[in-house]
Write a protein that holds these residues in place. Structure first.
Motif, PDB file in Angstrom:
ATOM      1  N   MET A 102     -38.938  24.585  -4.374  1.00 32.96           N
ATOM      2  CA  MET A 102     -38.832  25.095  -3.002  1.00 32.96           C
ATOM      3  C   MET A 102     -37.468  25.766  -2.858  1.00 32.96           C
ATOM      4  N   LYS A 103     -36.429  25.020  -3.228  1.00 34.14           N
ATOM      5  CA  LYS A 103     -35.068  25.564  -3.148  1.00 34.14           C
ATOM      6  C   LYS A 103     -34.323  25.285  -4.447  1.00 34.14           C
ATOM      7  N   PHE A 104     -33.477  26.195  -4.783  1.00 36.59           N
ATOM      8  CA  PHE A 104     -32.590  26.070  -5.934  1.00 36.59           C
ATOM      9  C   PHE A 104     -31.443  25.142  -5.523  1.00 36.59           C
ATOM     10  N   VAL A 105     -31.177  24.122  -6.348  1.00 42.08           N
ATOM     11  CA  VAL A 105     -30.128  23.158  -5.983  1.00 42.08           C
ATOM     12  C   VAL A 105     -28.952  23.358  -6.942  1.00 42.08           C
ATOM     13  N   PHE A 106     -28.020  24.183  -6.524  1.00 48.27           N
ATOM     14  CA  PHE A 106     -26.930  24.577  -7.409  1.00 48.27           C
ATOM     15  C   PHE A 106     -25.924  23.447  -7.614  1.00 48.27           C
ATOM     16  N   GLY A 107     -25.554  22.774  -6.531  1.00 49.10           N
ATOM     17  CA  GLY A 107     -24.482  21.782  -6.578  1.00 49.10           C
ATOM     18  C   GLY A 107     -23.530  22.086  -5.437  1.00 49.10           C
ATOM     19  N   GLU A 153     -17.101  15.170  -0.008  1.00 51.74           N
ATOM     20  CA  GLU A 153     -16.671  16.572  -0.137  1.00 51.74           C
ATOM     21  C   GLU A 153     -15.375  16.730  -0.941  1.00 51.74           C
ATOM     22  N   GLU A 154     -14.761  15.620  -1.306  1.00 48.55           N
ATOM     23  CA  GLU A 154     -13.580  15.693  -2.178  1.00 48.55           C
ATOM     24  C   GLU A 154     -13.979  15.636  -3.648  1.00 48.55           C
ATOM     25  N   THR A 155     -15.252  15.418  -3.904  1.00 51.06           N
ATOM     26  CA  THR A 155     -15.762  15.399  -5.280  1.00 51.06           C
ATOM     27  C   THR A 155     -16.648  16.635  -5.465  1.00 51.06           C
ATOM     28  N   TYR A 156     -17.162  16.818  -6.678  1.00 53.18           N
ATOM     29  CA  TYR A 156     -18.159  17.868  -6.898  1.00 53.18           C
ATOM     30  C   TYR A 156     -19.409  17.200  -7.468  1.00 53.18           C
ATOM     31  N   ILE A 157     -20.582  17.622  -6.973  1.00 48.29           N
ATOM     32  CA  ILE A 157     -21.834  16.976  -7.386  1.00 48.29           C
ATOM     33  C   ILE A 157     -22.796  18.029  -7.922  1.00 48.29           C
ATOM     34  N   ALA A 158     -23.295  17.801  -9.128  1.00 47.60           N
ATOM     35  CA  ALA A 158     -24.275  18.728  -9.727  1.00 47.60           C
ATOM     36  C   ALA A 158     -25.312  17.892 -10.472  1.00 47.60           C
ATOM     37  N   ASN A 159     -26.292  18.572 -11.010  1.00 44.78           N
ATOM     38  CA  ASN A 159     -27.364  17.897 -11.747  1.00 44.78           C
ATOM     39  C   ASN A 159     -27.578  18.571 -13.099  1.00 44.78           C
ATOM     40  N   ILE A 160     -28.282  17.895 -13.962  1.00 45.05           N
ATOM     41  CA  ILE A 160     -28.643  18.482 -15.258  1.00 45.05           C
ATOM     42  C   ILE A 160     -29.554  19.689 -15.064  1.00 45.05           C
ATOM     43  N   VAL A 161     -30.574  19.563 -14.201  1.00 41.58           N
ATOM     44  CA  VAL A 161     -31.429  20.722 -13.896  1.00 41.58           C
ATOM     45  C   VAL A 161     -31.301  21.066 -12.413  1.00 41.58           C
ATOM     46  N   LYS A 162     -31.487  22.342 -12.113  1.00 37.71           N
ATOM     47  CA  LYS A 162     -31.246  22.816 -10.748  1.00 37.71           C
ATOM     48  C   LYS A 162     -32.539  23.023  -9.964  1.00 37.71           C
ATOM     49  N   CYS A 163     -33.653  22.721 -10.594  1.00 36.46           N
ATOM     50  CA  CYS A 163     -34.947  22.826  -9.898  1.00 36.46           C
ATOM     51  C   CYS A 163     -35.661  21.488 -10.053  1.00 36.46           C
ATOM     52  N   ARG A 169     -40.301  13.191 -11.929  1.00 38.64           N
ATOM     53  CA  ARG A 169     -40.135  12.753 -13.316  1.00 38.64           C
ATOM     54  C   ARG A 169     -38.782  13.259 -13.831  1.00 38.64           C
ATOM     55  N   ALA A 170     -38.362  12.694 -14.968  1.00 41.80           N
ATOM     56  CA  ALA A 170     -37.124  13.168 -15.588  1.00 41.80           C
ATOM     57  C   ALA A 170     -37.381  14.537 -16.216  1.00 41.80           C
ATOM     58  N   PRO A 171     -36.372  15.408 -16.240  1.00 42.92           N
ATOM     59  CA  PRO A 171     -36.573  16.680 -16.925  1.00 42.92           C
ATOM     60  C   PRO A 171     -36.813  16.457 -18.419  1.00 42.92           C
ATOM     61  N   THR A 172     -37.627  17.316 -19.009  1.00 44.28           N
ATOM     62  CA  THR A 172     -37.844  17.207 -20.455  1.00 44.28           C
ATOM     63  C   THR A 172     -36.593  17.720 -21.168  1.00 44.28           C
ATOM     64  N   PRO A 173     -36.431  17.361 -22.436  1.00 49.83           N
ATOM     65  CA  PRO A 173     -35.281  17.889 -23.187  1.00 49.83           C
ATOM     66  C   PRO A 173     -35.260  19.418 -23.192  1.00 49.83           C
ATOM     67  N   GLU A 174     -36.436  20.052 -23.220  1.00 52.03           N
ATOM     68  CA  GLU A 174     -36.477  21.523 -23.232  1.00 52.03           C
ATOM     69  C   GLU A 174     -35.963  22.080 -21.898  1.00 52.03           C
ATOM     70  N   GLU A 175     -36.395  21.463 -20.805  1.00 49.53           N
ATOM     71  CA  GLU A 175     -35.932  21.914 -19.483  1.00 49.53           C
ATOM     72  C   GLU A 175     -34.425  21.705 -19.346  1.00 49.53           C
ATOM     73  N   ALA A 176     -33.958  20.542 -19.803  1.00 44.02           N
ATOM     74  CA  ALA A 176     -32.525  20.251 -19.716  1.00 44.02           C
ATOM     75  C   ALA A 176     -31.730  21.255 -20.539  1.00 44.02           C
ATOM     76  N   ARG A 177     -32.256  21.572 -21.713  1.00 44.68           N
ATOM     77  CA  ARG A 177     -31.551  22.507 -22.588  1.00 44.68           C
ATOM     78  C   ARG A 177     -31.483  23.903 -21.974  1.00 44.68           C
ATOM     79  N   ALA A 178     -32.597  24.283 -21.324  1.00 40.76           N
ATOM     80  CA  ALA A 178     -32.629  25.618 -20.713  1.00 40.76           C
ATOM     81  C   ALA A 178     -31.584  25.738 -19.611  1.00 40.76           C
ATOM     82  N   CYS A 179     -31.254  24.632 -18.972  1.00 37.75           N
ATOM     83  CA  CYS A 179     -30.359  24.659 -17.802  1.00 37.75           C
ATOM     84  C   CYS A 179     -28.914  24.302 -18.155  1.00 37.75           C
TER      85      CYS A 179
END
Ligand code: SF4
Length: 274
Positions: A102-107, A153-163, A169-179
């Protein structure tokens, strides 16, 4: 005495009813006794039926080849700030998660944060809002951060995958690698003093440690990003803490975050400043 059947037959013949034939009774063969049906082999490859297994599998995801659907590594490397990086990659369709988001979650967070969190991937709430760690797990993360004397807001928060991976479910290794290239550039730009990985997936995909999180949480690791070694503190994912809401688990996370904060508060040696 005359056979009644013969008498009946003679009567029918006398009436001119000819050609009476006995209907053959169907012969049912046991399956094991049936002669094998011989199907001649196809003479051409195109005559061969497609294997049934292949027909039942979903088609493999083919990422688009255009520059927007698949940002080129050069355009990612050329981003000189987080806004530029987000601009470069927010249309990404490089893995099967892209078309379903739905939305891209950049961080989000302080672009110069000393402490950076890396989680697994967006869930339902994050996908709807386009922000990492909102909803119940996000509320708990905010509390955990508050418990070590920081604001989110004093920290930075991101994820392994942005979608969002479907069904949480957990991202697959291929999805994680792509991101992963995007996350590496993000880490380079934020240049944190310490990274806290939340759960097993970021520890495995970013740091390369595949051991169970229960075993390795609280033990310092390292990751090299952009030529710089960054200390990594693995801890539990807030969603896990919510599920296992025991005092032991909460204390363990608090100790991990406290250790990470102590490291982040150390003076920055001049040679490691960006
Ligand atoms: S998860 Fe990452 S690699 Fe996959 S489509 Fe989204 S941004 Fe692109």
């Amino acid at each position: 005495m005359e056979n009644p059947l013969e008498a009946w037959r003679d009567t029918l013949l006398e009436l001119g009813v000819m050609g009476l034939v006995r209907e053959p009774s169907p012969v049912v063969q046991e399956p094991s006794l049936r002669a094998p049906s011989v199907v001649p082999p196809p003479r051409h490859a195109e005559d061969r039926p497609a294997p049934r297994l292949a027909a039942s599998l979903p088609p493999a995801y083919v990422p688009p080849s255009d520059a927007i659907g698949c940002p080129r590594p050069a355009s990612v490397a050329a981003a000189t700030d987080l806004a530029g990086l987000q601009q470069a990659i927010q249309g990404c369709l490089a893995c099967p998660l892209g078309p379903g988001r739905m939305k891209f979650v950049f961080g989000e967070g302080d672009p110069g944060a000393r402490l950076m969190f890396v989680g697994e991937g967006p869930g339902r709430d994050e996908d709807l809002q386009g922000r990492p760690f909102v909803g119940k797990a996000g509320e708990l993360l905010d509390k955990m951060v508050g418990a070590i004397g920081l604001k989110r807001e004093e920290t930075y928060i991101a994820n392994i995958v942005k979608c969002r991976p479907p069904d949480n479910r957990a991202p697959t290794p291929e999805e994680a690698r792509a991101c992963l290239g995007y996350l590496h550039r993000q880490i380079e730009l934020v240049c944190p003093a310490v990274i806290v990985t939340l759960g097993a997936t970021p520890l495995r995909e970013l740091v390369g440690v595949g051991e169970g999180i229960t075993r390795v949480r609280g033990q310092w690791k390292r990751v090299k990003v952009g030529g710089r070694e960054i200390p990594v503190m693995p801890t539990f994912h807030p969603a896990y803490v919510l599920r296992q809401y025991t005092q032991d688990i909460r204390r363990a996370v608090w100790e991990d975050l406290k250790a990470a904060k102590e490291w982040a508060d150390r003076p920055v040696p001049p040679e490691t400043r960006p």
